[in-house]
Design a protein around this motif. Structure first.
Motif, PDB file in Angstrom:
ATOM      1  N   TRP A  38       9.387  14.417  -0.397  1.00 37.79           N
ATOM      2  CA  TRP A  38      10.069  13.177  -0.044  1.00 37.79           C
ATOM      3  C   TRP A  38       9.065  12.051   0.172  1.00 37.79           C
ATOM      4  O   TRP A  38       7.953  12.280   0.662  1.00 37.79           O
ATOM      5  CB  TRP A  38      10.870  13.423   1.245  1.00 37.79           C
ATOM      6  N   LYS A  46      20.178   3.763  -3.614  1.00 40.99           N
ATOM      7  CA  LYS A  46      20.058   2.376  -3.124  1.00 40.99           C
ATOM      8  C   LYS A  46      19.433   1.506  -4.214  1.00 40.99           C
ATOM      9  O   LYS A  46      19.739   0.319  -4.335  1.00 40.99           O
ATOM     10  CB  LYS A  46      19.237   2.324  -1.838  1.00 40.99           C
ATOM     11  N   GLY A 117      -2.578  -7.654   2.153  1.00 43.85           N
ATOM     12  CA  GLY A 117      -2.752  -8.245   3.474  1.00 43.85           C
ATOM     13  C   GLY A 117      -1.437  -8.274   4.213  1.00 43.85           C
ATOM     14  O   GLY A 117      -0.385  -7.962   3.647  1.00 43.85           O
ATOM     15  N   TRP A 143       7.502  -2.485   7.690  1.00 42.42           N
ATOM     16  CA  TRP A 143       7.789  -1.958   9.038  1.00 42.42           C
ATOM     17  C   TRP A 143       9.061  -2.619   9.536  1.00 42.42           C
ATOM     18  O   TRP A 143       9.222  -3.843   9.443  1.00 42.42           O
ATOM     19  CB  TRP A 143       6.651  -2.217   9.999  1.00 42.42           C
ATOM     20  N   ASN A 170      17.132   0.004   4.711  1.00 45.12           N
ATOM     21  CA  ASN A 170      17.059   0.811   5.936  1.00 45.12           C
ATOM     22  C   ASN A 170      17.700   0.210   7.175  1.00 45.12           C
ATOM     23  O   ASN A 170      17.248   0.449   8.297  1.00 45.12           O
ATOM     24  CB  ASN A 170      15.585   1.135   6.280  1.00 45.12           C
ATOM     25  N   PRO A 174      15.677   4.046   8.923  1.00 46.82           N
ATOM     26  CA  PRO A 174      15.477   4.162  10.370  1.00 46.82           C
ATOM     27  C   PRO A 174      16.208   3.121  11.212  1.00 46.82           C
ATOM     28  O   PRO A 174      16.337   3.311  12.403  1.00 46.82           O
ATOM     29  CB  PRO A 174      13.964   3.975  10.526  1.00 46.82           C
TER      30      PRO A 174
HETATM   31  N1  CL4 Z   1       3.428  -6.613   7.915  1.00 45.34           N
HETATM   32  C1  CL4 Z   1       3.170  -5.977   6.764  1.00 45.34           C
HETATM   33  N2  CL4 Z   1       2.566  -6.625   5.746  1.00 45.34           N
HETATM   34  C2  CL4 Z   1       2.310  -5.975   4.585  1.00 45.34           C
HETATM   35  N3  CL4 Z   1       2.610  -4.677   4.358  1.00 45.34           N
HETATM   36  C3  CL4 Z   1       3.198  -4.012   5.355  1.00 45.34           C
HETATM   37  C4  CL4 Z   1       3.513  -4.613   6.596  1.00 45.34           C
HETATM   38  N4  CL4 Z   1       4.108  -3.701   7.386  1.00 45.34           N
HETATM   39  C5  CL4 Z   1       4.161  -2.551   6.677  1.00 45.34           C
HETATM   40  N5  CL4 Z   1       3.607  -2.732   5.459  1.00 45.34           N
HETATM   41  C6  CL4 Z   1       3.540  -1.741   4.384  1.00 45.34           C
HETATM   42  O1  CL4 Z   1       4.885  -1.509   4.008  1.00 45.34           O
HETATM   43  C7  CL4 Z   1       5.135  -0.102   3.928  1.00 45.34           C
HETATM   44  C8  CL4 Z   1       5.922   0.328   5.123  1.00 45.34           C
HETATM   45  C9  CL4 Z   1       7.162   0.715   4.995  1.00 45.34           C
HETATM   46  C10 CL4 Z   1       7.948   1.154   6.194  1.00 45.34           C
HETATM   47  N6  CL4 Z   1       9.106   1.877   5.741  1.00 45.34           N
HETATM   48  C11 CL4 Z   1       9.602   2.835   6.505  1.00 45.34           C
HETATM   49  O2  CL4 Z   1       9.141   3.094   7.618  1.00 45.34           O
HETATM   50  C12 CL4 Z   1      10.717   3.633   5.958  1.00 45.34           C
HETATM   51  C13 CL4 Z   1      11.029   4.828   6.607  1.00 45.34           C
HETATM   52  C14 CL4 Z   1      12.052   5.623   6.116  1.00 45.34           C
HETATM   53  N7  CL4 Z   1      12.370   6.832   6.801  1.00 45.34           N
HETATM   54  O3  CL4 Z   1      11.651   7.173   7.797  1.00 45.34           O
HETATM   55  O4  CL4 Z   1      13.335   7.549   6.443  1.00 45.34           O
HETATM   56  C15 CL4 Z   1      12.790   5.266   4.969  1.00 45.34           C
HETATM   57  C16 CL4 Z   1      12.471   4.064   4.327  1.00 45.34           C
HETATM   58  O5  CL4 Z   1      13.144   3.654   3.201  1.00 45.34           O
HETATM   59  C17 CL4 Z   1      11.451   3.241   4.814  1.00 45.34           C
HETATM   60  O6  CL4 Z   1      11.198   2.066   4.152  1.00 45.34           O
HETATM   61  C18 CL4 Z   1       3.761   0.536   3.912  1.00 45.34           C
HETATM   62  O7  CL4 Z   1       3.267   0.580   2.601  1.00 45.34           O
HETATM   63  C19 CL4 Z   1       2.970  -0.412   4.797  1.00 45.34           C
HETATM   64  O8  CL4 Z   1       1.584  -0.347   4.561  1.00 45.34           O
END
Ligand code: CL4
Ligand code: MG
Length: 214
Positions: A38, A46, A117, A143, A170, A174
């Motif tokens: 996963w 989706k 970034g 996030w 999401n 989440p």
């Molecule tokens: N402020 C920012 N600027 C740039 N990049 C950033 C950022 N904050 C996070 N990121 C990047 O975005 C991605 C994070 C996704 C969080 N999704 C999740 O946490 C998530 C979790 C589940 N889940 O746990 O089932 C299911 C999902 O579809 C999800 O998208 C990562 O690649 C992270 O490095």
């Protein structure tokens, strides 16, 4: 030190997907993440809703927050006309490195600008650095506690115009309660929930589509 999950996803793409065929890359990642391991891609179910909204909006300039491995980047770019641009933000260099290769393998690099970034730093620079007037469509998938602050930042930076659309992943799992409360409660947005499932599972999740009214 073994490989990371994004590196294994990239390896699957380079081994099984047809180079230059974006849909083949999308299908390969879905197969891998459904049957091998996963990963937090928006996924096929989706993803079909995302496709329909991209097709309906036909954005000239689009922003994606949270590139991760580039699955939705490729999925979106494959639906865009040649002159459209998808800007995607990713602050984890390792994920960005994988995403660049996935995007290249899919052959969509001409439509994609991957910016490495944090969204908080780059959203205020979109106009001066990338000549963006406003975004036609924004896909929020980073996030979950950043959805609301970044939406307010886009408003403040004048990056949303009457009719700009926010599409958030999401909102159930989440979950993004503060963001949902804001877009559903604000007179400045017309919001609609598209019920679906968490990628590759039977858990409920969905996308929230919010039109900015100015
Ligand atoms: N402020 C920012 N600027 C740039 N990049 C950033 C950022 N904050 C996070 N990121 C990047 O975005 C991605 C994070 C996704 C969080 N999704 C999740 O946490 C998530 C979790 C589940 N889940 O746990 O089932 C299911 C999902 O579809 C999800 O998208 C990562 O690649 C992270 O490095
Ligand atoms: Mg997501």
């Amino acid at each position: 030190t073994g490989s990371t999950r994004p590196e294994r996803i990239l390896a699957a793409v380079q081994r099984k997907a047809t180079k230059g065929d974006a849909r083949s890359v999308v299908n390969t990642i879905d197969q891998y993440c459904r049957y091998q391991e996963w990963a937090m891609n928006v996924g096929d179910e989706k993803g079909a809703i995302l496709d329909s909204i991209v097709c309906e909006v036909k954005p000239s300039v689009m922003l994606e927050l949270g590139t991760y491995c580039g699955y939705s980047t490729v999925r979106i770019a494959s639906m865009l006309p040649p002159n459209a641009r998808l800007l995607t933000l990713e602050f984890n260099p390792a994920y960005a490195a994988v995403a660049r290769q996935v995007i290249a393998w899919a052959g969509v690099e001409d439509k994609v600008v991957l910016i490495e970034g944090p969204s908080g730093d780059w959203i205020p620079k979109m106009k001066e650095e990338f000549g963006v007037t406003s975004f036609d469509l924004v896909f929020l998938d980073h996030w979950k506690d950043r959805y609301l602050p970044d939406t307010k930042l886009m408003e403040e930076c004048g990056l949303l115009r009457t009719g700009s659309i926010l599409l958030a992943d999401n909102v159930i799992c989440p979950g993004t309660p503060e963001y949902l409360e804001y877009v559903r409660g604000s007179p400045r947005y017309e919001s609609k929930y598209f019920r679906s499932h968490l990628e590759y599972t039977r858990v409920e999740d969905g996308l929230e589509k919010s039109v900015f009214l100015g």
